[in-house]
Design an enzyme around this catalytic site. Structure first.
Site, mmCIF file in Angstrom:
data_model
loop_
_atom_site.group_PDB
_atom_site.id
_atom_site.type_symbol
_atom_site.label_atom_id
_atom_site.label_comp_id
_atom_site.label_asym_id
_atom_site.label_seq_id
_atom_site.Cartn_x
_atom_site.Cartn_y
_atom_site.Cartn_z
ATOM 1 N N GLN A 161 -4.514 -5.135 6.854
ATOM 2 C CA GLN A 161 -5.531 -6.016 6.268
ATOM 3 C C GLN A 161 -5.509 -7.411 6.886
ATOM 4 O OE1 GLN A 161 -7.900 -5.020 4.430
ATOM 5 N NE2 GLN A 161 -7.134 -3.083 3.626
ATOM 6 N N CYS B 60 -4.693 2.577 -3.775
ATOM 7 C CA CYS B 60 -3.473 3.006 -3.080
ATOM 8 C C CYS B 60 -2.348 1.989 -3.253
ATOM 9 C CB CYS B 60 -3.714 3.250 -1.578
ATOM 10 S SG CYS B 60 -4.810 4.613 -1.280
ATOM 11 N N ASP C 161 3.093 -4.641 7.929
ATOM 12 C CA ASP C 161 1.871 -3.851 7.812
ATOM 13 C C ASP C 161 0.689 -4.816 7.960
ATOM 14 O OD1 ASP C 161 -0.395 -2.560 6.941
ATOM 15 O OD2 ASP C 161 0.510 -1.689 5.141
ATOM 16 N N LYS D 204 -10.247 -0.589 10.603
ATOM 17 C CA LYS D 204 -10.416 -1.773 9.774
ATOM 18 C C LYS D 204 -10.792 -2.978 10.627
ATOM 19 C CE LYS D 204 -7.262 0.004 6.339
ATOM 20 N NZ LYS D 204 -7.859 0.296 5.038
ATOM 21 N N HIS E 15 0.872 -1.175 0.000
ATOM 22 C CA HIS E 15 0.000 0.000 0.000
ATOM 23 C C HIS E 15 0.915 1.232 0.000
ATOM 24 C CE1 HIS E 15 -2.713 3.001 1.858
ATOM 25 N NE2 HIS E 15 -3.719 2.223 1.501
HETATM 26 N N1 PMP Z 1 -1.712 -0.621 4.604
HETATM 27 C C1 PMP Z 1 -2.678 -1.359 4.067
HETATM 28 C C2 PMP Z 1 -2.364 -2.747 3.593
HETATM 29 C C3 PMP Z 1 -3.972 -0.827 3.954
HETATM 30 O O1 PMP Z 1 -4.935 -1.560 3.403
HETATM 31 C C4 PMP Z 1 -4.234 0.482 4.443
HETATM 32 C C5 PMP Z 1 -5.612 1.106 4.348
HETATM 33 N N2 PMP Z 1 -6.232 0.971 3.116
HETATM 34 C C6 PMP Z 1 -3.180 1.199 4.995
HETATM 35 C C7 PMP Z 1 -1.948 0.626 5.066
HETATM 36 C C8 PMP Z 1 -3.360 2.595 5.522
HETATM 37 O O2 PMP Z 1 -4.197 2.584 6.639
HETATM 38 P P1 PMP Z 1 -4.719 3.962 7.267
HETATM 39 O O3 PMP Z 1 -5.275 4.736 6.128
HETATM 40 O O4 PMP Z 1 -5.771 3.518 8.234
HETATM 41 O O5 PMP Z 1 -3.572 4.632 7.903
#
Ligand code: PMP
Length: 423
Positions: free
Chosen positions: A215, A378, A212, A238, A135
């Site tokens: 997910q 993203c 990270d 999430k 991401h």
């Molecule tokens: N890493 C991953 C794998 C994600 O799916 C997301 C959110 N889509 C993020 C990071 C970023 O999370 P946040 O916007 O809650 O900081």
């Protein structure tokens, strides 16, 4: 069976009763943000209605209670991901709450590690490995740091099966590699990366690993002690909690290698002018300013909620739904589903319909009351590798049931039909 694919927990989520264009909402965008159960909403309401006060400073009763409640959530989050065992093993007296830092989410947690840890443990020319599956939140902070300090970013590419393989990692690691930043579960492909063995490989070469978990945490039980990762990051929103709050787990031996990043109130021991300020200890030295107190309490309520159901139950429910979803999708003519076919997939699936732009598919589904995510998700580098500029992503939560999946498949078939006739 039908009983397995009906979610007994659906009733706990008020937004799922919402009508969209006079249709009942079919919410298939939980990977972007999961809906919030009443228990979480109520916990935050309770705070604002009856308990509201700041933390860490007041001598008065409400402030003391708020502080105690906030710190209790810290230990709850630490227990939830198995951090306590890691700290107990490190030293019997040390508490995992030291290494559990509240942030505003995954993104801020990664930026914190970049600035509080990596920035202080590298020299120009040192290397960071990131994967092609990340991401943007696990790419951009490293690039910014690399730019500032003259570090080199190395990219661990996917193989032909769209998986990360160990050999490629072995080849990327050099004497100068200082950190591996990798996602546990891909937010595009749903692939569950075998991170435990990746972490072992990295550690053999003395490379720290940030995982990270944005997910991953809501779909399966995470045990940071067993994984032996150096950093694990995730967002409350999430996992059925509120937005604006998340957590960073730091392995005990890394804490002493970190320096505070943001300065301000609540992170100091004493402040002197013009210089000579001293910082307080972890975790507070990494939490400058007034925290998102209601959000943190909601985070705690979300963990209570998940724990009361049990992650094993959730995993069972979601994996049978996932099978049904994948089967339904595979039966649609002209669909291309992305990702690995051999590694397990959790929570998320991305696809495109032949000849149709993902945005159009998403817009049509929206008119049927079906919420999915479309676009680059993203993860522009990963989409480029897939040869796509945008995809449709469907994601599941514990409240998703067979009816949602059926509506989606029916919607997609209708869209195929509409455009098929025009051709
Ligand atoms: N890493 C991953 C794998 C994600 O799916 C997301 C959110 N889509 C993020 C990071 C970023 O999370 P946040 O916007 O809650 O900081």
């Amino acid at each position: 069976s039908a009983s397995v694919l009906t979610s007994p927990w659906r009733k706990d989520f008020p937004t799922l009763q919402t009508q969209v264009y006079d249709k009942s909402l079919v919410y298939l965008d939980s990977a972007a943000t999961a809906q919030t159960p009443t228990a979480v909403i109520e916990r935050m309401n309770q705070f604002y209605h009856h308990e509201y006060a700041s933390v860490h400073r007041g001598v008065h009763k409400l402030s003391a209670n708020a502080t105690e409640n906030l710190e209790f959530v810290r230990s709850k989050v630490a227990d939830f991901i198995g951090a306590s065992a890691a700290y107990r093993q490190h030293s019997p007296e040390s508490s995992a709450t030291k290494g559990l830092i509240f942030t505003k989410g995954t993104t801020e947690a990664i930026n914190l590690v970049a600035n509080s840890y990596l920035a202080h443990n590298v020299q120009a020319g040192d290397e960071i490995i990131i994967t092609e599956m990340e991401h943007h939140a696990n790419i951009v902070p490293w690039q910014m740091l690399a730019e500032r300090l003259g570090l080199i970013i190395k990219v661990w590419r996917l193989n032909a099966q769209h998986e990360l393989d160990e050999q490629a990692l072995q080849q990327l690691i050099t004497q100068r590699t200082k950190l591996l930043a990798i996602t546990h579960v891909s937010n595009v492909l749903g692939t569950v990366n075998p991170i435990k063995s990746f972490i072992e490989i990295a550690h053999q070469a003395d490379v720290a690993v940030l995982v990270d978990g944005a997910q991953a945490v809501m779909h399966q039980r995470i045990d940071v002690h067993e994984l032996d990762c150096d950093f694990y990051v995730f967002s409350a929103h999430k996992l059925y909690g509120p937005t604006g709050v998340g957590a960073l787990y730091v392995k005990p031996n890394r804490l002493s290698q970190m320096q505070p990043w943001e300065g301000g109130g609540a992170m100091i021991e004493q402040v002197r002018l013009p210089t000579g300020t001293g910082f307080t200890q972890a975790p507070w030295c990494f939490e400058a300013g007034t925290p998102n107190i209601a959000g943190i309490l909601g985070f705690g309520a979300a963990i209570d909620y998940l724990t009361s159901i049990g992650l094993v139950e959730i995993e069972k429910h979601e994996s049978s739904l996932m099978r049904s979803l994948l089967k339904g999708l595979q039966d649609i003519d002209g669909i291309e589903i992305y990702g690995s076919s051999s590694l397990p997939t959790i929570g998320v699936v991305s696809f495109n319909l032949n000849g149709l732009h993902a945005f159009d598919v998403g817009a049509f589904l929206d008119r049927y009351g079906i919420a999915i995510r479309t676009g680059h998700l993203c993860a522009m580098p990963l989409l480029k590798t897939l040869g796509q500029s945008s995809v449709c992503r469907v994601s599941l939560g514990l409240y998703t049931d067979q009816h949602d999946v059926d509506q989606l498949i029916e919607g997609l078939c209708r869209i195929q039909g509409l455009f098929g006739e025009r051709k």
